[in-house]
Design a protein around this motif. Structure first.
Motif, PDB file in Angstrom:
ATOM      1  N   VAL A 115      36.658  42.661  39.346  1.00 32.11           N
ATOM      2  CA  VAL A 115      37.980  42.120  39.619  1.00 32.11           C
ATOM      3  C   VAL A 115      37.823  40.977  40.612  1.00 32.11           C
ATOM      4  N   ILE A 116      38.829  40.134  40.666  1.00 39.19           N
ATOM      5  CA  ILE A 116      38.802  39.030  41.621  1.00 39.19           C
ATOM      6  C   ILE A 116      40.124  38.984  42.373  1.00 39.19           C
ATOM      7  N   LYS A 117      40.033  38.858  43.670  1.00 42.38           N
ATOM      8  CA  LYS A 117      41.208  38.664  44.502  1.00 42.38           C
ATOM      9  C   LYS A 117      41.308  37.173  44.809  1.00 42.38           C
ATOM     10  N   VAL A 118      42.333  36.519  44.263  1.00 42.88           N
ATOM     11  CA  VAL A 118      42.541  35.087  44.482  1.00 42.88           C
ATOM     12  C   VAL A 118      43.533  34.922  45.631  1.00 42.88           C
ATOM     13  N   TYR A 149      31.061  40.703  46.554  1.00 42.45           N
ATOM     14  CA  TYR A 149      29.681  40.232  46.465  1.00 42.45           C
ATOM     15  C   TYR A 149      29.588  38.751  46.124  1.00 42.45           C
ATOM     16  N   ASP A 150      30.729  38.088  45.905  1.00 46.88           N
ATOM     17  CA  ASP A 150      30.673  36.670  45.577  1.00 46.88           C
ATOM     18  C   ASP A 150      31.982  36.007  45.965  1.00 46.88           C
ATOM     19  N   VAL A 151      31.893  34.741  46.345  1.00 41.95           N
ATOM     20  CA  VAL A 151      33.078  33.912  46.596  1.00 41.95           C
ATOM     21  C   VAL A 151      33.086  32.817  45.538  1.00 41.95           C
ATOM     22  N   VAL A 152      34.224  32.645  44.889  1.00 44.43           N
ATOM     23  CA  VAL A 152      34.311  31.674  43.793  1.00 44.43           C
ATOM     24  C   VAL A 152      35.518  30.765  44.003  1.00 44.43           C
ATOM     25  N   GLN A 153      35.532  29.675  43.245  1.00 42.97           N
ATOM     26  CA  GLN A 153      36.651  28.744  43.291  1.00 42.97           C
ATOM     27  C   GLN A 153      37.467  28.905  42.013  1.00 42.97           C
ATOM     28  N   VAL A 154      38.790  29.024  42.192  1.00 42.39           N
ATOM     29  CA  VAL A 154      39.711  29.179  41.065  1.00 42.39           C
ATOM     30  C   VAL A 154      40.731  28.050  41.162  1.00 42.39           C
ATOM     31  N   GLY A 159      38.523  32.767  45.750  1.00 40.44           N
ATOM     32  CA  GLY A 159      38.669  34.193  45.515  1.00 40.44           C
ATOM     33  C   GLY A 159      37.406  34.961  45.843  1.00 40.44           C
ATOM     34  N   SER A 160      37.568  36.287  46.048  1.00 42.26           N
ATOM     35  CA  SER A 160      36.452  37.203  46.264  1.00 42.26           C
ATOM     36  C   SER A 160      36.300  38.073  45.031  1.00 42.26           C
TER      37      SER A 160
END
Length: 378
Positions: A115-118, A149-154, A159-160
């Motif tokens: 899952v991703i929390k934006v 475990y990762d930070v991403v760009q949305v 998001g995490s």
């Protein structure tokens, strides 16, 4: 001022690169941002160029490093000298199922096992890092939680990413027919684990310092004598080092592979458990003082289930306490809740409907009950 690097920087071109950088930033008194998105490799000669730029401009930072380039900076100790960040993987949540939404973010199902929390705030990287650090701290201290475990760009947000394989919230488990009492008992097990964690002074944000701002604000809306007593009673709440979650309810407790996890650690703090229990009472009962549907709509269960979950939370948290003492403790918890709720509605009147009625209810409750209390802790 942004300087973009491309290709490789080593002894063969370090001097030329440094001259070009200095020419570009000459006379600049602003922050220097070195964008390393196009940088493939940097040798020790190139690192010395970055070091000299940083010495001349103390606010220098390096962004968008590839994993390989970031590792060079990290191994050589540059990450301890300069603000250096990795490039973030870009993903899309188009078509992803929304699993929940809170004040600061929206949770999507990214894949069957993640899952991703934006985060809603565009400048959320510091907030994300803080939540990751708090989650790690809680995990190391024995609190069952999911660590991003990762930070991403949305898009233009961040998001995490969490691994939550088939995790279901306690709210969904209740709606599927599981026992409210048993789930409340399991939630109390997590709560007691958190509250028993041994923290050092200053290791987490001080909840009492925050709570004093509620009291000071609420006191101004009450009769002078009642307001003065309110501030005195809040000031007398002991400064304890209990770990507090701050947003502990059935939407933030999830079962994964038979294990219960508490998530959303951004509000982690330390202080007396009365602040935690007051917030829990608020989530199930207190915030619905005018309209019960406020709590049931938010939690996704019925009004009766909200009341039962709170009843069983009290039963198992205060197991063995006499009914007379329990009645006094509950009055303390309710009072602290309505102080916070009054502050909330005074400062953020648009957060809940019927805010004017909520304010009047809280003022009436506190005016009636504060004179009967000699402390606000158990």
């Amino acid at each position: 001022m942004t300087v973009k690097l491309r290709g490789k920087i080593d002894s063969s071109n370090a001097a030329k690169t440094e001259a070009e950088i200095n020419e570009q930033i000459a006379g600049c008194n602003d922050e220097i941002i070195i964008d390393a998105a196009g940088l493939e490799y940097i040798s020790s000669a190139g690192l010395r160029v970055i070091l000299r730029v940083n010495k001349a401009h103390a606010s220098t930072k390096v962004i968008n490093c590839s994993p390989a380039v970031y590792e060079i900076f990290n191994v050589t100790g540059f990450t301890e000298i300069i603000d250096i960040t990795k490039a973030y993987r870009k993903i899309s949540v188009d078509g992803c199922k929304v699993m929940g939404e809170g004040a600061n973010g929206i949770v999507y199902r990214l894949s069957p096992d993640t899952v991703i929390k934006v985060y809603k705030n565009r400048d959320s990287l510091d907030e994300i890092q803080n939540e990751r650090d708090l989650a790690r701290k809680a995990f190391v201290m024995g609190v069952p939680t999911a660590i991003p475990y990762d930070v991403v760009q949305v898009g233009d947000l961040y998001g995490s990413v969490f691994e939550l394989l088939e995790a279901k919230s306690f709210a969904k488990l209740i709606n599927r027919g599981e026992s409210v009492e048993e789930l409340a008992k399991q939630s109390v097990d997590i709560l007691k684990t958190m509250h028993s964690a041994k923290l050092r002074d200053g290791e987490l944000p001080d909840k009492k310092a925050e709570a004093m701002s509620w009291a000071n604000c609420a006191a101004d809306a009450l009769p002078d004598e009642v307001g003065a007593k309110l501030k005195a009673l809040f000031n007398d709440i002991p400064n304890t080092n209990n770990m507090l979650h701050g947003d502990f309810h059935i939407k933030n407790i999830r079962r994964q592979n038979g294990e219960n996890l508490i998530i959303d650690m951004a509000t982690l703090s330390m202080g007396h458990p009365v602040f935690e229990l007051a917030a829990i009472f608020g989530a199930y009962i207190g915030y619905g003082c005018i309209d019960k549907e406020v709590c049931s709509d938010f939690l996704g269960i019925t009004d009766e289930q909200c009341s039962d979950f709170w009843k069983y939370t009290v039963k198992y948290y205060f197991d063995g306490e006499s009914q007379n003492q329990l009645d006094k403790t509950l009055k303390i918890i309710e009072t602290v809740c309505y102080v916070q709720l009054l502050w909330w509605m005074l400062v953020f009147p648009d957060e809940l409907k019927n805010s004017d009625k909520i304010i009047e209810f809280c003022k009436s409750y506190l005016t009636e009950n504060l004179p009967k209390l000699d402390k606000l802790y158990f």
